[in-house]
Scaffold this motif. Structure first.
Motif, PDB file in Angstrom:
ATOM      1  N   LYS A   1       0.860  -1.189   0.000  1.00  0.00           N
ATOM      2  CA  LYS A   1       0.000   0.000   0.000  1.00  0.00           C
ATOM      3  C   LYS A   1       0.890   1.231   0.000  1.00  0.00           C
ATOM      4  CE  LYS A   1      -2.212   1.814   3.637  1.00  0.00           C
ATOM      5  NZ  LYS A   1      -3.040   1.810   4.858  1.00  0.00           N
TER       6      LYS A   1
ATOM      7  N   SER B   1      -3.852   6.602   9.788  1.00  0.00           N
ATOM      8  CA  SER B   1      -3.326   5.804   8.686  1.00  0.00           C
ATOM      9  C   SER B   1      -1.922   5.308   9.010  1.00  0.00           C
ATOM     10  CB  SER B   1      -3.313   6.652   7.415  1.00  0.00           C
ATOM     11  OG  SER B   1      -2.848   5.899   6.326  1.00  0.00           O
TER      12      SER B   1
ATOM     13  N   ASN C   1      -1.903   2.467  11.493  1.00  0.00           N
ATOM     14  CA  ASN C   1      -2.377   1.210  10.918  1.00  0.00           C
ATOM     15  C   ASN C   1      -1.426   0.620   9.880  1.00  0.00           C
ATOM     16  OD1 ASN C   1      -4.745   0.587  12.259  1.00  0.00           O
ATOM     17  ND2 ASN C   1      -5.876   2.145  11.099  1.00  0.00           N
ATOM     18  N   SER C   2      -0.326   1.311   9.603  1.00  0.00           N
ATOM     19  CA  SER C   2       0.570   0.788   8.580  1.00  0.00           C
ATOM     20  C   SER C   2       1.355  -0.422   9.087  1.00  0.00           C
ATOM     21  CB  SER C   2       1.520   1.884   8.088  1.00  0.00           C
ATOM     22  OG  SER C   2       2.299   2.351   9.159  1.00  0.00           O
TER      23      SER C   2
ATOM     24  N   VAL D   1       5.102   4.795   3.039  1.00  0.00           N
ATOM     25  CA  VAL D   1       4.529   6.101   3.349  1.00  0.00           C
ATOM     26  C   VAL D   1       5.449   7.177   2.765  1.00  0.00           C
ATOM     27  CG1 VAL D   1       4.015   7.722   5.204  1.00  0.00           C
ATOM     28  CG2 VAL D   1       3.420   5.307   5.460  1.00  0.00           C
TER      29      VAL D   1
ATOM     30  N   GLN E   1      -1.085  10.934  -5.667  1.00  0.00           N
ATOM     31  CA  GLN E   1      -2.165   9.951  -5.571  1.00  0.00           C
ATOM     32  C   GLN E   1      -2.811   9.728  -6.930  1.00  0.00           C
ATOM     33  OE1 GLN E   1      -5.830  11.216  -3.784  1.00  0.00           O
ATOM     34  NE2 GLN E   1      -6.261   9.164  -2.993  1.00  0.00           N
TER      35      GLN E   1
ATOM     36  N   VAL F   1      -3.403   5.821  -0.970  1.00  0.00           N
ATOM     37  CA  VAL F   1      -4.227   6.796  -0.267  1.00  0.00           C
ATOM     38  C   VAL F   1      -3.456   8.107  -0.147  1.00  0.00           C
ATOM     39  CG1 VAL F   1      -5.536   5.109   1.064  1.00  0.00           C
ATOM     40  CG2 VAL F   1      -3.420   6.063   2.007  1.00  0.00           C
TER      41      VAL F   1
ATOM     42  N   MET G   1      -6.321  12.018  10.078  1.00  0.00           N
ATOM     43  CA  MET G   1      -6.391  10.891   9.153  1.00  0.00           C
ATOM     44  C   MET G   1      -4.989  10.325   8.901  1.00  0.00           C
ATOM     45  SD  MET G   1      -9.551  10.452   8.436  1.00  0.00           S
ATOM     46  CE  MET G   1      -9.644   9.493   6.911  1.00  0.00           C
ATOM     47  N   GLN G   2      -4.056  11.220   8.744  1.00  0.00           N
ATOM     48  CA  GLN G   2      -2.676  10.790   8.506  1.00  0.00           C
ATOM     49  C   GLN G   2      -2.195   9.947   9.682  1.00  0.00           C
ATOM     50  OE1 GLN G   2      -0.485  14.442   7.931  1.00  0.00           O
ATOM     51  NE2 GLN G   2      -1.143  14.663   5.804  1.00  0.00           N
TER      52      GLN G   2
ATOM     53  N   PHE H   1      -3.734  11.737   2.353  1.00  0.00           N
ATOM     54  CA  PHE H   1      -4.448  12.551   3.331  1.00  0.00           C
ATOM     55  C   PHE H   1      -3.752  13.880   3.564  1.00  0.00           C
ATOM     56  CE2 PHE H   1      -5.573   8.160   4.740  1.00  0.00           C
ATOM     57  CZ  PHE H   1      -6.924   8.238   4.402  1.00  0.00           C
TER      58      PHE H   1
ATOM     59  N   ASP I   1       4.221  -1.702   3.650  1.00  0.00           N
ATOM     60  CA  ASP I   1       3.549  -0.450   3.287  1.00  0.00           C
ATOM     61  C   ASP I   1       4.589   0.649   3.095  1.00  0.00           C
ATOM     62  OD1 ASP I   1       1.221  -1.784   3.596  1.00  0.00           O
ATOM     63  OD2 ASP I   1       0.572  -0.749   5.418  1.00  0.00           O
TER      64      ASP I   1
ATOM     65  N   SER J   1       1.010   5.413   0.710  1.00  0.00           N
ATOM     66  CA  SER J   1       0.314   6.581   1.254  1.00  0.00           C
ATOM     67  C   SER J   1       1.116   7.843   0.988  1.00  0.00           C
ATOM     68  CB  SER J   1       0.143   6.448   2.771  1.00  0.00           C
ATOM     69  OG  SER J   1      -0.322   5.174   3.120  1.00  0.00           O
TER      70      SER J   1
END
Lengths: 285, 285
Positions: free
Chosen positions: B130, B169, B172-173, B179, B147, B158, B165-166, B160, B177, B132
């Motif tokens: 994923k 997020s 939860n990484s 970032v 994005q 994603v 939200m960041q 943000f 993943d 971000s």
DNA sequence: CGCATTCTGTAATTTAATTACAAGATCTTC
DNA sequence: GAAGATCTTGTAATTAAATTACAGAATGCG
């Protein structure tokens, strides 16, 4: 006119010795500009005055002046070219190519953009009661960026990347409001609708889009860049950078129009960010 | 490197008299290349050796050599040497200056960016479970743009621009993943926190930020551009354009790494937009 | 073949650029 | 705040470069 070309074109009108000089220069232009007249004469196996006469024949004042012209010709030789990324390119290659093609695009945009329209757009923006930036897809981020810039000016500014919100906003617009529609191709149906609606409600519509596109027809003012886009990658790249630079230009024009007192305002905005930062000043994110 | 830029950049390291020389040259570059050292010395109201020393300080062999370099700089189409926008600039002036300074910034970025790191970043991104993109303020629009690009690749991505939200997020990484934190200065506290949190949760953190900034310290990989920013305007301009070009490069590297079959996927995405458009093909918005 | 014209090189002259050196300014340190 | 040190700057001498003047070759033409 380019001196190198001139040499090639006039090569027939030269005498035997002059031609020797021409050959040497054409073969090693880079060396030539760092040589003295004596060194060059030796290389061409002629006398110094012959070299000097050669320079005069090309409408330069003499040897030093000729070198100056030659240096300029060489510099002009390799401007920014739009190079396409290819399948087998390694990291150095595609990195260099993307930088160069972006610069090439900006170079093109610079010559194509209409200063007059920019000036009028700045006019309109400085007098706006409210400014709205609308874009979809890749242009949405340009719209966001524009909002971020104009927001600092303490002017009512909104930005929507949602068709429904854009539509509602457009319908509510009134005289004195400015709507900026951003779309590279100018063929996004929804955005054309928005522009039409805004105009019907007496807003001034500025289009950052392609000249003669459907969107352009709906706008009061069209800022077209007509940057060549490398479509091989299936992504908007250079065009969007050019749009951003255009936003920078409009924002700059705005601040200049507002005068020096206004600049203090910007400083205040910038300073306000300090609290969210680790030491040192500076504003960018 | 462009001599004119060099003069502008080193203007602080000059002595009083050298500075007088610099001013005269910057004000009349065209006249300079056609002047003798004596004429220039007179214009700057200094002695001839001072002019000569000035030339040497700029890593040229002497005055004639300096004129050669200057001629080449001028040939590249840089009439506005002082690229900083000034109070009294008209639309032509500030438009040209902004285009030029942006291009100059890209030119600098191109030389400063580390190809190796780019390659590693592309590696990491292609293998990501994923991706971000996080940015705040002006960098938020860069994140949005990223994005938009990576979304076309059919990878979970994603973006943000909201701290909360960041943060969620980032917490939860997990391993695999990626970032990407975007910040020109690298001193935005909240974003540094996000980077740290993401790392604690085993995500790979790529920073598009300034080298040796607090944010850089929290990152696995740092892509620094270190573009000179004109802070007179109190707005991030050139730096953000450079960031976008970097995003283009990463996206391009991504598609190349994935091979030709993957390119068809991109074409599909592009074609999908057709329905929302007025005739003709082309993808950008 | 010889005169005229054009081309080319040598040497002298002029011009430009650089170096060497000394006076002046500025900055330190006590 | 004065003495020494360092860095700047200008004057004058020197060197290097380019140009001019002139004369000898080469080439073309009658």
């Amino acid at each position: 006119m380019n001196v190198l070309e001139k040499i090639v074109n006039n090569v027939n009108s030269f005498s035997k010795s002059e031609r020797k000089v021409a050959d040497v220069i054409l073969a090693n232009p880079q060396i030539t500009i760092h040589s003295s007249i004596a060194a060059l004469a030796k290389m061409a196996d002629v006398s110094e005055p012959t070299v000097n006469r050669f320079c005069r024949r090309l409408d330069t004042k003499g040897f030093p002046d000729f070198k100056l012209h030659l240096a300029q010709s060489l510099a002009n030789g390799t401007p920014y070219v739009n190079r396409h990324v290819e399948e087998e390119d390694g990291p150095e290659a595609y990195t260099a190519k993307i930088f160069e093609s972006t610069m090439a695009a900006l170079d093109t945009a610079r010559t194509r953009v209409d200063i007059n329209t920019i000036n009028r757009a700045v006019d309109v923006l400085t007098q706006a009661k409210k400014i709205s930036f609308f874009g979809l897809g890749a242009s949405a981020s340009v719209a966001h960026d524009a909002q971020n810039k104009f927001f600092r000016f303490n002017v009512p500014v909104v930005c929507f990347d949602d068709i429904v919100m854009q539509r509602m906003s457009a319908i509510n617009s009134a005289e004195g409001d400015v709507v900026v529609c951003i779309s590279h191709t100018g063929r996004t149906k929804n955005l054309c609708d928005i522009a039409a609606i805004a105009r019907e409600n007496d807003a001034t519509v500025i289009g950052i889009t392609s000249y003669e596109s459907p969107l352009a027809k709906e706008c009061t003012l069209v800022l077209s860049l007509d940057v060549p886009e490398d479509t091989d990658m299936y992504m908007p790249m250079a065009s969007r950078v050019a749009q951003l630079v255009l936003i920078d230009i409009l924002a700059t024009g705005f601040t200049l129009r507002r005068g020096s007192k206004f600049r203090e305002n910007l400083k205040k905005v910038k300073d306000s960010l300090r609290g969210s930062r680790f030491e040192k000043k500076d504003l960018a994110n």
